[in-house]
Design an enzyme around this catalytic site. Sequence first.
Site, PDB file in Angstrom:
ATOM      1  N   LYS A 101      -3.792  19.885   9.519  1.00  0.00           N
ATOM      2  CA  LYS A 101      -3.257  21.098   8.901  1.00  0.00           C
ATOM      3  C   LYS A 101      -3.816  21.344   7.508  1.00  0.00           C
ATOM      4  O   LYS A 101      -3.745  22.461   7.027  1.00  0.00           O
ATOM      5  CB  LYS A 101      -1.735  21.124   8.937  1.00  0.00           C
ATOM      6  CG  LYS A 101      -0.975  20.145   8.122  1.00  0.00           C
ATOM      7  CD  LYS A 101       0.527  20.479   8.287  1.00  0.00           C
ATOM      8  CE  LYS A 101       1.415  19.449   7.660  1.00  0.00           C
ATOM      9  NZ  LYS A 101       2.832  19.749   7.783  1.00  0.00           N
TER      10      LYS A 101
ATOM     11  N   GLY B 278      -3.340  -2.686   2.932  1.00  0.00           N
ATOM     12  CA  GLY B 278      -4.310  -3.197   3.876  1.00  0.00           C
ATOM     13  C   GLY B 278      -3.851  -3.153   5.318  1.00  0.00           C
ATOM     14  O   GLY B 278      -2.923  -2.426   5.671  1.00  0.00           O
TER      15      GLY B 278
ATOM     16  N   GLU C 153       1.493 -10.370   2.199  1.00  0.00           N
ATOM     17  CA  GLU C 153       2.515  -9.398   1.807  1.00  0.00           C
ATOM     18  C   GLU C 153       3.877  -9.840   2.322  1.00  0.00           C
ATOM     19  O   GLU C 153       3.984 -10.733   3.156  1.00  0.00           O
ATOM     20  CB  GLU C 153       2.154  -8.006   2.331  1.00  0.00           C
ATOM     21  CG  GLU C 153       0.901  -7.441   1.685  1.00  0.00           C
ATOM     22  CD  GLU C 153       0.618  -5.994   2.020  1.00  0.00           C
ATOM     23  OE1 GLU C 153      -0.109  -5.354   1.268  1.00  0.00           O
ATOM     24  OE2 GLU C 153       1.124  -5.501   3.052  1.00  0.00           O
TER      25      GLU C 153
ATOM     26  N   HIS D  69      10.100   2.411   0.467  1.00  0.00           N
ATOM     27  CA  HIS D  69       9.256   1.441  -0.238  1.00  0.00           C
ATOM     28  C   HIS D  69       9.899   1.136  -1.584  1.00  0.00           C
ATOM     29  O   HIS D  69      10.290   2.041  -2.306  1.00  0.00           O
ATOM     30  CB  HIS D  69       7.846   1.996  -0.437  1.00  0.00           C
ATOM     31  CG  HIS D  69       6.858   0.931  -0.783  1.00  0.00           C
ATOM     32  ND1 HIS D  69       6.825   0.332  -2.023  1.00  0.00           N
ATOM     33  CD2 HIS D  69       5.901   0.323  -0.045  1.00  0.00           C
ATOM     34  CE1 HIS D  69       5.867  -0.592  -2.027  1.00  0.00           C
ATOM     35  NE2 HIS D  69       5.300  -0.616  -0.840  1.00  0.00           N
TER      36      HIS D  69
ATOM     37  N   ARG E   3      11.046  -5.337   2.832  1.00  0.00           N
ATOM     38  CA  ARG E   3      11.127  -4.152   1.980  1.00  0.00           C
ATOM     39  C   ARG E   3      12.528  -3.580   1.831  1.00  0.00           C
ATOM     40  O   ARG E   3      12.918  -3.138   0.749  1.00  0.00           O
ATOM     41  CB  ARG E   3      10.266  -3.041   2.573  1.00  0.00           C
ATOM     42  CG  ARG E   3       8.846  -3.290   2.357  1.00  0.00           C
ATOM     43  CD  ARG E   3       8.007  -2.219   2.929  1.00  0.00           C
ATOM     44  NE  ARG E   3       6.639  -2.603   2.641  1.00  0.00           N
ATOM     45  CZ  ARG E   3       5.585  -1.931   3.023  1.00  0.00           C
ATOM     46  NH1 ARG E   3       5.731  -0.829   3.717  1.00  0.00           N
ATOM     47  NH2 ARG E   3       4.391  -2.336   2.707  1.00  0.00           N
TER      48      ARG E   3
ATOM     49  N   HIS F  98       9.176   6.071   2.688  1.00  0.00           N
ATOM     50  CA  HIS F  98       7.785   5.638   2.839  1.00  0.00           C
ATOM     51  C   HIS F  98       7.259   5.784   4.259  1.00  0.00           C
ATOM     52  O   HIS F  98       6.154   6.255   4.478  1.00  0.00           O
ATOM     53  CB  HIS F  98       7.705   4.179   2.410  1.00  0.00           C
ATOM     54  CG  HIS F  98       6.321   3.615   2.409  1.00  0.00           C
ATOM     55  ND1 HIS F  98       5.295   4.218   1.727  1.00  0.00           N
ATOM     56  CD2 HIS F  98       5.803   2.497   2.983  1.00  0.00           C
ATOM     57  CE1 HIS F  98       4.186   3.505   1.889  1.00  0.00           C
ATOM     58  NE2 HIS F  98       4.464   2.468   2.652  1.00  0.00           N
TER      59      HIS F  98
ATOM     60  N   ARG G 228       9.652  -2.066   9.583  1.00  0.00           N
ATOM     61  CA  ARG G 228       8.211  -2.286   9.743  1.00  0.00           C
ATOM     62  C   ARG G 228       7.743  -3.408   8.827  1.00  0.00           C
ATOM     63  O   ARG G 228       7.983  -3.377   7.620  1.00  0.00           O
ATOM     64  CB  ARG G 228       7.469  -1.007   9.388  1.00  0.00           C
ATOM     65  CG  ARG G 228       5.967  -1.147   9.440  1.00  0.00           C
ATOM     66  CD  ARG G 228       5.294   0.142   9.037  1.00  0.00           C
ATOM     67  NE  ARG G 228       5.429   0.404   7.628  1.00  0.00           N
ATOM     68  CZ  ARG G 228       4.430   0.359   6.748  1.00  0.00           C
ATOM     69  NH1 ARG G 228       3.208   0.073   7.138  1.00  0.00           N
ATOM     70  NH2 ARG G 228       4.625   0.624   5.471  1.00  0.00           N
TER      71      ARG G 228
HETATM   72  C1  LIG Z   1       1.051   5.633  -0.085  1.00  0.00           C
HETATM   73  C2  LIG Z   1       1.017   4.958   1.268  1.00  0.00           C
HETATM   74  C3  LIG Z   1       0.545   3.659   1.372  1.00  0.00           C
HETATM   75  C4  LIG Z   1       0.509   3.021   2.621  1.00  0.00           C
HETATM   76  N1  LIG Z   1      -0.026   1.775   2.712  1.00  0.00           N
HETATM   77  C5  LIG Z   1      -0.149   1.197   3.941  1.00  0.00           C
HETATM   78  C6  LIG Z   1      -0.809  -0.060   4.085  1.00  0.00           C
HETATM   79  O1  LIG Z   1      -1.303  -0.645   3.129  1.00  0.00           O
HETATM   80  N2  LIG Z   1      -0.892  -0.592   5.340  1.00  0.00           N
HETATM   81  C7  LIG Z   1      -0.381   0.012   6.448  1.00  0.00           C
HETATM   82  O2  LIG Z   1      -0.480  -0.535   7.561  1.00  0.00           O
HETATM   83  N3  LIG Z   1       0.236   1.214   6.322  1.00  0.00           N
HETATM   84  C8  LIG Z   1       0.346   1.824   5.113  1.00  0.00           C
HETATM   85  N4  LIG Z   1       0.949   3.045   5.002  1.00  0.00           N
HETATM   86  C9  LIG Z   1       1.398   3.722   6.219  1.00  0.00           C
HETATM   87  C10 LIG Z   1       0.187   4.279   6.958  1.00  0.00           C
HETATM   88  O3  LIG Z   1      -0.720   4.807   6.016  1.00  0.00           O
HETATM   89  C11 LIG Z   1       0.583   5.378   7.926  1.00  0.00           C
HETATM   90  O4  LIG Z   1       1.638   4.964   8.729  1.00  0.00           O
HETATM   91  C12 LIG Z   1      -0.594   5.750   8.821  1.00  0.00           C
HETATM   92  O5  LIG Z   1      -1.705   6.058   8.036  1.00  0.00           O
HETATM   93  C13 LIG Z   1      -0.226   6.930   9.690  1.00  0.00           C
HETATM   94  O6  LIG Z   1      -1.384   7.366  10.336  1.00  0.00           O
HETATM   95  P1  LIG Z   1      -1.302   8.587  11.341  1.00  0.00           P
HETATM   96  O7  LIG Z   1      -2.669   8.811  11.828  1.00  0.00           O
HETATM   97  O8  LIG Z   1      -0.220   8.369  12.308  1.00  0.00           O
HETATM   98  O9  LIG Z   1      -0.812   9.819  10.414  1.00  0.00           O
HETATM   99  P2  LIG Z   1      -1.486  10.478   9.102  1.00  0.00           P
HETATM  100  O10 LIG Z   1      -2.543   9.611   8.539  1.00  0.00           O
HETATM  101  O11 LIG Z   1      -0.394  10.865   8.218  1.00  0.00           O
HETATM  102  O12 LIG Z   1      -2.173  11.772   9.710  1.00  0.00           O
HETATM  103  C14 LIG Z   1      -1.391  12.849  10.156  1.00  0.00           C
HETATM  104  C15 LIG Z   1      -2.297  13.981  10.572  1.00  0.00           C
HETATM  105  O13 LIG Z   1      -1.541  14.961  11.276  1.00  0.00           O
HETATM  106  C16 LIG Z   1      -1.846  16.250  10.804  1.00  0.00           C
HETATM  107  N5  LIG Z   1      -0.716  17.141  11.038  1.00  0.00           N
HETATM  108  C17 LIG Z   1       0.603  16.922  10.785  1.00  0.00           C
HETATM  109  N6  LIG Z   1       1.325  17.986  11.160  1.00  0.00           N
HETATM  110  C18 LIG Z   1       0.457  18.903  11.659  1.00  0.00           C
HETATM  111  C19 LIG Z   1       0.588  20.217  12.177  1.00  0.00           C
HETATM  112  N7  LIG Z   1       1.773  20.834  12.274  1.00  0.00           N
HETATM  113  N8  LIG Z   1      -0.521  20.860  12.582  1.00  0.00           N
HETATM  114  C20 LIG Z   1      -1.743  20.278  12.476  1.00  0.00           C
HETATM  115  N9  LIG Z   1      -1.933  19.039  11.997  1.00  0.00           N
HETATM  116  C21 LIG Z   1      -0.845  18.360  11.592  1.00  0.00           C
HETATM  117  C22 LIG Z   1      -2.143  16.030   9.328  1.00  0.00           C
HETATM  118  O14 LIG Z   1      -2.872  17.119   8.825  1.00  0.00           O
HETATM  119  C23 LIG Z   1      -2.934  14.719   9.393  1.00  0.00           C
HETATM  120  O15 LIG Z   1      -4.272  15.000   9.724  1.00  0.00           O
HETATM  121  C24 LIG Z   1       0.998   3.698   3.761  1.00  0.00           C
HETATM  122  C25 LIG Z   1       1.476   4.993   3.646  1.00  0.00           C
HETATM  123  C26 LIG Z   1       1.488   5.632   2.426  1.00  0.00           C
HETATM  124  C27 LIG Z   1       1.995   7.038   2.321  1.00  0.00           C
END
Ligand SMILES: Cc1cc2nc3c(=O)[nH]c(=O)nc-3n(C[C@H](O)[C@H](O)[C@H](O)COP(=O)(O)OP(=O)(O)OC[C@H]3O[C@@H](n4cnc5c(N)ncnc54)[C@H](O)[C@@H]3O)c2cc1C
Length: 559
Positions: A48, A62, A127, A243, A289, A350, A385
Amino acid sequence: MNRRYLLPFKTKRLPQIHTDVLIIGGGVAGLRAAAAAAETLDVLVISKHQLSESNTYYAQGGIASVMQADDSFTSHIEDTLTVACGLGDRPAVETVVREGPARIEELIRWGANFDRETDGRLAFAREGGHSFARIVHALGDATGRELANCLMAVVRKHEQVSILEHTFVLDLITQDNRVLGALAWNQQRGLFVIFGRKTILASGGAGALYRETTNPSIATADGHAMAWRAGATLRDMEMVQFHPTTIYIAGSARSLVSEAVRGEGAKLIDKTGYRFMPDYHPQAELAPRDVVSRSIMAQMAKTRTTHVFLDCRHISEEAFKARFPGIYQVCIQFGINPAKQPIPVHPSAHYMVGGVACDLLGRTDVEDLYAVGEAAYTGLHGANRLASNSLIEALVFGKRAGEDAVASLAGHSRPLEAPIVAAEIAPSERTELDIQDVFGSLRSLMWRNAGIERVGPRLDEAMEIIDFWSHYLLDKVFDKPAGWELQNMLQMSRLITAAAGVRQETRGVHFRTDYPDRDDRNWKCHLDWRAMSKIPLKSAVNNESTPEIDHRAGSGANS
Ligand SMILES: Cc1cc2nc3c(=O)[nH]c(=O)nc-3n(C[C@H](O)[C@H](O)[C@H](O)COP(=O)(O)OP(=O)(O)OC[C@H]3O[C@@H](n4cnc5c(N)ncnc54)[C@H](O)[C@@H]3O)c2cc1C
């Protein structure tokens, strides 16, 4: 009010795109699924905003995986199940742990540059909740950026993958409990229909439902809401992880201070300089956490402050800068030198633990619909988690879902799509509410009433207020993402709050001050919200071990 679609539409009247596999979301889960499906199929990935705006991109600490000879699958499995507090589904845990090392090795082959020791071996961090240092990381504290860049490069090389950025998916289009594709919108095309033979929901989390969050603004639970409207089962939606340590500077966005900083020995102190975590848990700063978050809230209440401090002064400035360059940069921007001053921190929403229920191939209970990544509930996390377990889950299940789409479409020709008509929606005569105002108020309400600590009457109050707003907002037809996002947020906030009200016990991230004990007799079960029903069904936790599990360490691919 539960309307099937956010908008009335007739597919025949809208521009149409056809693809084999439609992937909603371009984070780690969506991109890994795309890489797998594009081996033989046409794939369309939608995000999006720009592709780099995702939870994935901001991940710091990580990726957890058993890669060292003296670590073991058994240890990672048991750590994960312990933190899951009785709700972890063993087959999902074993699948992720066992397939994790191969996913990391593959990333290395694809060019991901994980941090290494001076002798060239992979560097591992430890961690909270892990009994072994098994977290691979990149660029110090920017693992997500490295991972996203690596996967984006892999996917962009595939001729069969198209990517549509700045495109909002409103709803999954269904017929007879089968997903045919989705209704989407972008500035150039307006509304259009994407027909996909398989649809993979990889839309990420729900942090933006809360005023205090580590998540970027995209995390508005759109995917959860559209799956819900399409009739998919949503599981354990009360489970939202907070978090413990985000930088707390009034008025600024909340930046995460990774758990890895506590892994390097940082201590939590209150405003008097007192180190309080040993009073709350034997693992002190490395406790799970949820425990650390609640302990911080308790200490803040005790000392009547809005935050506590993370004391990293035992790490030299050079070492901190080298290991955590991103966090160092954010601190310096606010005039805090972490080697000299403790960092003000506060908990934030988080990670969405609950999600769209799926099996070990990512398949949901709506035909031709998969869910992967943070939008999904695989059973890995249960009621909490384990740190750094989400990226590895997204990699493992993204690949599985993409491959299953390939396998199940092999030899089948594209069916003819029947035209779909979504019923007209009678124009509402009810007053319009200010979208921005409700957006901010909803997030504050969720933080106050459905946040780290929950209690029956405040959950009831939250539901009443959400119902009031919904009465005036879910009856409207909006024409821009801000309105659709708010509608999704209202529906999912209502569901999270209702689920938190139903589960009358404390377990994992779900802490009820009026039911402070874990109650296995009544609540050692999942809560399934099926087909927009208002009452959940209980389903059993799957504790059956997968027979062929090899309990030795991973390949030891520490090269
Ligand atoms: C600050 C932070 C630090 C983190 N650190 C860690 C870590 O060290 N290790 C770990 O294992 N996890 C970590 N996490 C958690 C982890 O990053 C996420 O759980 C994981 O990246 C989720 O991946 P995903 O592909 O499911 O979603 P996301 O990476 O959030 O991707 C979601 C996608 O969906 C799209 N989308 C959403 N709604 C729509 C819509 N209506 N229409 C079109 N597109 C849409 C978005 O544009 C995006 O492209 C962290 C999270 C955060 C926020």
